[in-house]
Write a protein that holds these residues in place. Structure first.
Motif, PDB file in Angstrom:
ATOM      1  N   SER A 187       0.825  -1.210   0.000  1.00  0.00           N
ATOM      2  CA  SER A 187       0.000   0.000   0.000  1.00  0.00           C
ATOM      3  C   SER A 187       0.861   1.262   0.000  1.00  0.00           C
ATOM      4  CB  SER A 187      -0.924  -0.014   1.217  1.00  0.00           C
ATOM      5  OG  SER A 187      -1.635   1.195   1.351  1.00  0.00           O
ATOM      6  N   LYS A 200       2.575   1.939  -3.292  1.00  0.00           N
ATOM      7  CA  LYS A 200       1.654   1.789  -4.428  1.00  0.00           C
ATOM      8  C   LYS A 200       2.132   0.667  -5.352  1.00  0.00           C
ATOM      9  CE  LYS A 200       0.280   6.651  -4.222  1.00  0.00           C
ATOM     10  NZ  LYS A 200      -0.775   6.334  -3.253  1.00  0.00           N
ATOM     11  N   THR A 248       2.355  -2.819  -7.417  1.00  0.00           N
ATOM     12  CA  THR A 248       1.425  -3.439  -8.371  1.00  0.00           C
ATOM     13  C   THR A 248       1.632  -4.943  -8.500  1.00  0.00           C
ATOM     14  OG1 THR A 248       2.940  -2.985 -10.212  1.00  0.00           O
ATOM     15  CG2 THR A 248       1.263  -1.317  -9.731  1.00  0.00           C
ATOM     16  N   ASP A 252      -4.496   0.947   0.932  1.00  0.00           N
ATOM     17  CA  ASP A 252      -4.982   1.126  -0.433  1.00  0.00           C
ATOM     18  C   ASP A 252      -4.268   0.123  -1.339  1.00  0.00           C
ATOM     19  OD1 ASP A 252      -5.894   1.859  -2.897  1.00  0.00           O
ATOM     20  OD2 ASP A 252      -4.907   3.826  -2.932  1.00  0.00           O
ATOM     21  N   GLY A 294      -4.290  -0.490  -6.572  1.00  0.00           N
ATOM     22  CA  GLY A 294      -3.399  -0.469  -7.728  1.00  0.00           C
ATOM     23  C   GLY A 294      -2.722  -1.797  -8.009  1.00  0.00           C
TER      24      GLY A 294
END
Length: 560
Positions: free
Chosen positions: A248, A251, A253, A278, A281
């Motif tokens: 997270s 970010k 992937t 989060d 992504g």
């Protein structure tokens, strides 16, 4: 493929400020390297290794602990034409004797000229003719004024030695060549993941002495220039939540781990903390290294949905060190659609025939089609290629297959192939071209003439309340009329009293199989390979010797 060779890619990093690696050590300290800085450190380690007496062709054993120390040294050895040999670091907790024994068995196979480890790991290491030194000594060692020239790409060049994680037998060092490493790296990053350096970022806590961590998150991303965050494995062991928090934070992937790690991350992270992450992504979460449990992936997807994780990002894969790393990767969305087959046909006839949703069916996860330019066949016990949905041994052929094994003698590699085909020792089946691994050939339970993959028994046992996920192992013992199934189950002391009856009932209800004995043991008792797979034959040996201490109920509070 020479432009994707490790040294060829690194040469293009001269003066490049783009991010390359982010290292997080065992204490949580972070160090970031640009591409230019990574190239500088690789050249520096190549020069210092040379100053310590290593040269082209020299074998350099490197304990893979702190990624910020191991990775530049490993790449520096490849740069200088040496042959690095990753070795496991001491465990975070306990089992140091087992680690010392494993290293003592591995070093005579690798026969290194130089051994590099953290200072604290040098003392318990066995004595060898090789020179032993610490990473700190290496990083301050004098070297020649000129940096060694980068090793040129030759497909047959030995890139490194990789110890197979195999669940039985003595250590076997696989010879990974420049050709096999480059082919597999490109197959993973370009063919399977369509990775883009401009948008992708890898995250891994995986052990760097194991092929999934080393190839999957160091060599393969390097081949196409994808930046990676490498977290020390010991940090994940202490706090499994660091995996998804890191994904997270940066970010990320792309990430991946064996099945047991997904179960651990689900169990050890509370929903409130997940809601603050989060993961929207992340497009690829690879799951391999052991048979993949559909239930584990569903639980993980359900738990992490609150963080924005797309369940379609979970992608089962299949591979082994003898094929560098990966053989196949499932396309996005496969994790939510396991193959449901008849248990009786699978158990009694080695046939994976489709079944309905009845209690008699079981789920098997598909791991995609083989990479372009690679082949997979399933071979029946008779030696003939199996028909569609017929279970047999998985054979692999293609440019990712390694050169052979290094044994004690002779010095030249022992081939891993038979007429170009690698016999993996794994069982599985093909359905419409998709590979479905089911287990290890040597670990198959043969009861009353039926072949039963132990994972089915273990997954059923783990469904029992109180049994630790990833903490069950199944094998057989001699019985009066046939082999009898034994289950060893890790559990907490307070939960051990009724575990035996519950495991027997659950296995019988789900699989129609009787269990001869259930042994409840404490957490951490089950022996595992470097990739987290249970070492069933080792556990069977301990069981037959009576060397499995049962877990005991907690003593009264006033006991000293």
């Amino acid at each position: 493929m020479s432009d994707a060779w490790v040294c060829s890619v690194l040469q293009t990093y001269e003066g490049d400020p783009a991010p390359a690696h982010r290292y997080v050590d065992g204490e949580g300290r972070t160090r970031e390297l640009s591409r230019a800085r990574l190239l500088d450190e690789v050249r520096d380690r190549a020069r210092r290794l040379t100053g310590c007496g290593a040269g082209p062709g020299s074998r350099v054993a490197l304990l893979a602990d702190d990624p910020g120390r191991f990775v530049p040294a490993f790449l520096g050895a490849i740069w200088a034409g040496m042959v690095p040999v990753p070795l496991p670091p001491p465990p975070v907790l306990g089992r140091r004797d087992a680690w010392a024994e494993a290293v003592a068995a591995s070093l005579p196979v690798a026969r290194p000229d130089l051994v590099v480890a953290e200072e604290t790991a040098l003392a318990p290491m066995p004595a060898t003719p090789a020179r032993h030194l610490s990473y700190a000594s290496l990083e301050s060692a004098a070297g020649p004024a000129d940096t060694p020239a980068p090793a040129a790409y030759r497909p047959e060049r030995t890139a490194y030695l990789q110890f197979s994680s195999g669940s039985t037998g003595r250590p076997r060092a696989v010879v990974a060549t420049a050709g096999s490493v480059t082919a597999n790296s490109l197959a993973i990053m370009r063919d399977a993941l369509a990775a883009d350096p401009a948008r992708d970022h890898g995250v891994s806590w995986l052990p760097l002495h194991h092929d999934m961590g080393l190839v999957g998150f160091v060599l393969a991303p390097l081949a196409v220039g994808v930046p990676v965050t490498l977290v020390a494995t010991r940090l994940f062991v202490r706090d499994p939540g660091v995996w998804m928090r890191t994904l997270s934070d940066v970010k990320g992937t792309i990430t991946g781990a064996p099945n047991f790690a997904y179960a651990l991350a689900t169990r050890r992270t509370d929903r409130d903390r997940l809601a603050r992450l989060d993961l929207s992504g992340a497009h690829t979460l690879l799951c391999g290294g052991e048979p993949v449990s559909p239930r584990t992936l569903r639980d993980f997807a359900d738990a992490h949905r609150v963080a924005g994780l797309d369940p379609a990002a979970l992608r089962p894969c299949y591979g082994l060190a003898e094929s560098t790393l990966a053989v196949s990767v499932a396309p996005r969305g496969t994790a939510t659609r396991p193959d449901r087959v008849s248990w009786s046909r699978l158990r009694d006839h080695d046939r994976a025939d489709p079944s309905g949703d009845g209690a008699e069916s079981v789920e098997v996860m598909g791991c995609g089609r083989p990479f372009p330019g690679h082949e997979v066949r399933v071979v029946a016990e008779s030696g003939r290629p199996g028909a569609d949905r017929e279970v047999g041994e998985i054979w692999v052929r293609g440019p990712s297959v390694c050169a052979g094994y290094v044994d004690r003698t002779p010095d030249r590699p022992t081939p891993v192939t038979d007429d170009g085909w690698l016999r993996t020792g794994d069982r599985g089946y093909l359905a419409d071209g998709v590979l479905h691994p089911t287990g290890r050939l040597k670990d198959v339970l043969v009861v009353q003439g039926r072949n039963i993959d132990p994972q089915r028994v273990e997954w059923a046992a783990e469904a029992v309340d109180g049994v630790r996920t990833g903490g069950a192992v199944a094998f057989t013992r001699p019985g009066t009329d046939t082999e009898e199934v034994v289950v060893v189950a890790e559990c907490r002391p307070r939960r051990s009293a009724d575990i035996g009856d519950a495991v027997r009932e659950t296995v019988s209800r789900r699989l129609g199989l009787g269990v001869g004995d259930v042994v409840a043991v404490g957490p951490g008792t089950v022996a595992k390979t470097t990739s987290g797979k249970p070492r069933r034959q080792e556990m069977r040996r301990r069981y037959l010797l009576g060397d499995l201490p049962p877990v005991h109920n907690d003593p009264p509070r006033d006991t000293p």
